[in-house]
Design an enzyme around this catalytic site. Structure first.
Site, mmCIF file in Angstrom:
data_model
loop_
_atom_site.group_PDB
_atom_site.id
_atom_site.type_symbol
_atom_site.label_atom_id
_atom_site.label_comp_id
_atom_site.label_asym_id
_atom_site.label_seq_id
_atom_site.Cartn_x
_atom_site.Cartn_y
_atom_site.Cartn_z
ATOM 1 N N LEU A 160 32.706 -3.035 4.554
ATOM 2 C CA LEU A 160 32.745 -1.684 5.240
ATOM 3 C C LEU A 160 33.540 -1.751 6.431
ATOM 4 O O LEU A 160 33.546 -3.111 7.034
ATOM 5 C CB LEU A 160 31.123 -1.377 5.691
ATOM 6 N N ASP A 161 34.426 -0.912 6.952
ATOM 7 C CA ASP A 161 34.969 -1.154 8.310
ATOM 8 C C ASP A 161 34.062 -1.331 9.198
ATOM 9 O O ASP A 161 32.840 -0.759 9.241
ATOM 10 C CB ASP A 161 35.736 0.222 8.374
ATOM 11 N N PRO A 162 34.484 -1.655 10.493
ATOM 12 C CA PRO A 162 33.869 -1.986 11.581
ATOM 13 C C PRO A 162 33.142 -0.511 12.056
ATOM 14 O O PRO A 162 31.982 -0.554 12.494
ATOM 15 C CB PRO A 162 34.755 -2.386 12.838
ATOM 16 N N LEU A 163 33.909 0.439 11.873
ATOM 17 C CA LEU A 163 33.476 2.016 12.280
ATOM 18 C C LEU A 163 32.373 2.190 11.484
ATOM 19 O O LEU A 163 31.561 2.983 11.854
ATOM 20 C CB LEU A 163 34.590 2.704 12.361
ATOM 21 N N ALA A 164 32.395 2.107 10.286
ATOM 22 C CA ALA A 164 31.422 2.461 9.480
ATOM 23 C C ALA A 164 29.947 1.914 9.236
ATOM 24 O O ALA A 164 29.841 0.769 9.836
ATOM 25 C CB ALA A 164 32.081 2.188 7.731
#
Length: 409
Positions: free
Chosen positions: A73-77
């Protein structure tokens, strides 16, 4: 313990960093201490049989709980991160290659960024005033089905040994087109607040790159301008159009949209997709299909395979704030039963806490009763205790003490 579980990853941290955090908690806990001791013992015996010294370097792999995750998962997610523990890591390939995922996402129309999300840098602006509800309503039909996606140019991909983003930043065309990937969009539901400007998000600001405005520097980049938008095979077959249908150029900005105080309309949808689907690319393609741009500002992975937020997914607080005996027992049940058989993990925690508390109270009551019997026997007048009964009571006293030791250890 070995198995697979899922945890809700918070925003602002990479999947690898979050995994390391959980690994530290597990390794430091008593829950996995016996397993680690057995693994180290087996490794030492193996090394000794091979005539080698059991150095710390050679024991490194058995000093920590073995763990891996089933899809970054992306850091933003935020949302479902599937984790394998011990032998459970061998099951992670099933999640990496063939699992269905559900995402809820929010985006802003009117801009494209280097990464496709708010953590990138603005590379182009486009108009949004022309967007209407009927345009939004046409989106699901165009994208649901088997579809080709082009990974973002600024994704962590290389071509001829050079990262794609370096070509873009240098204003150079790619040596060859980025290979598309075949994915499937099973469902796509547009939320009612799409096109609303009543949200918390501010539009991303432009930045300079090597002394130049990045948006202007990339404006003529052929790689960015020539990339195609693909509609689903099902939509194209039904309507007799090409999969790489020419959607036309983005609408220019109006004077109102050039105002720094302009509030961009939001795109909000939930989608069920196959593994390998880039949600950022889907957002970008939807924006371009509507003759605009769009970039992601929020992403939640709500489901992956059998793991569903609010149903059978742990939170980091479960391991940080709860007693080890509690989360260890719940984790063991999840490993044994599998995520598909856990319908309410919050209730499972409550039941486990109540059961362990009841067991502790029962043990305490048993110990108290035994100690009371001993005191009563000691307080009997000596003249009423015969030699035989005294010997018997001493044996009983020793037996009781023996029974108590395991409870105290």
């Amino acid at each position: 313990m070995n198995g697979v579980f899922a945890i809700n990853k918070p925003t602002g941290i990479t999947s690898a960093q979050f995994l390391a955090k959980i690994q530290h908690i597990f390794t430091s806990s008593s829950v996995f201490s016996k397993d680690l001791a057995q693994l180290r013992g087996a490794k030492v015996e193996q090394l000794q049989r091979e005539g080698q010294k059991a150095s710390r370097r050679k024991l490194r792999k058995v000093m920590k709980v073995k763990m891996g995750h089933g899809g970054t998962l992306d850091p933003l997610a935020t949302g479902v991160l599937v984790i394998g523990v011990g032998k459970g890591t061998k099951k992670l390939q099933n999640y990496l290659s063939g699992s269905v995922k559900v995402y809820e996402t929010e985006a802003l129309f009117g801009g494209a960024t280097t990464t496709g999300d708010v953590e990138g840098e603005l590379i182009s602006r486009a108009g949004t005033i022309h967007l209407k509800k009927e345009d939004i309503d046409s989106i699901p039909e165009k994208f649901i089905g088997h579809i080709k996606q082009t990974p973002p140019i600024f994704a962590a991909l290389k071509m001829n040994g050079k990262p794609l983003y370096e070509y873009a930043r240098e204003g150079l065309p790619l040596p060859k087109p980025i290979e598309t990937r075949d994915v499937q969009i099973y469902d796509l539901k547009i939320a009612d607040d799409t096109l609303s400007t009543d949200h918390k998000y501010e539009f991303i600001k432009n930045v300079d790159c090597d002394g130049e405005n990045l948006e202007e520097k990339l404006a003529t980049n052929p790689t960015l301008n020539d990339s195609k938008v693909y509609f689903s095979k099902e939509y194209c077959d039904k309507n007799g159009v090409s999969e790489d249908y020419d959607v036309g150029k983005p609408q220019p900005l109006t004077d109102d949209e050039k105002n720094p105080q302009f509030k961009a309309p939001m795109l909000h949808f939930t989608t069920r997709v196959s593994s390998g689907t880039y949600i950022r690319s889907l957002i970008s393609d939807i924006g371009r299909a509507l003759n605009s741009n769009a970039y992601m500002v929020k992403l939640i992975r709500a489901e992956q395979a059998e793991w569903v937020l609010g149903k059978n997914v742990f939170n980091i607080e479960d391991f940080e704030e709860r007693d080890e005996a509690v989360w260890g027992a719940v984790l063991s049940q999840v490993f044994q039963q599998g995520g598909e058989n856990i319908n309410d993990i919050a209730s499972l925690f409550l039941q486990t806490e109540a059961r362990l508390k009841e067991e502790q109270n029962h043990e305490g009551a048993t110990c108290g009763s035994q100690e009371g019997d001993i005191i009563d026997a000691e307080q009997q007048p000596e003249e009423k205790i015969s030699a035989n009964s005294e010997s018997k009571d001493e044996a009983s006293h020793d037996e009781l003490n023996t029974k108590k030791r395991p409870l105290e250890s």
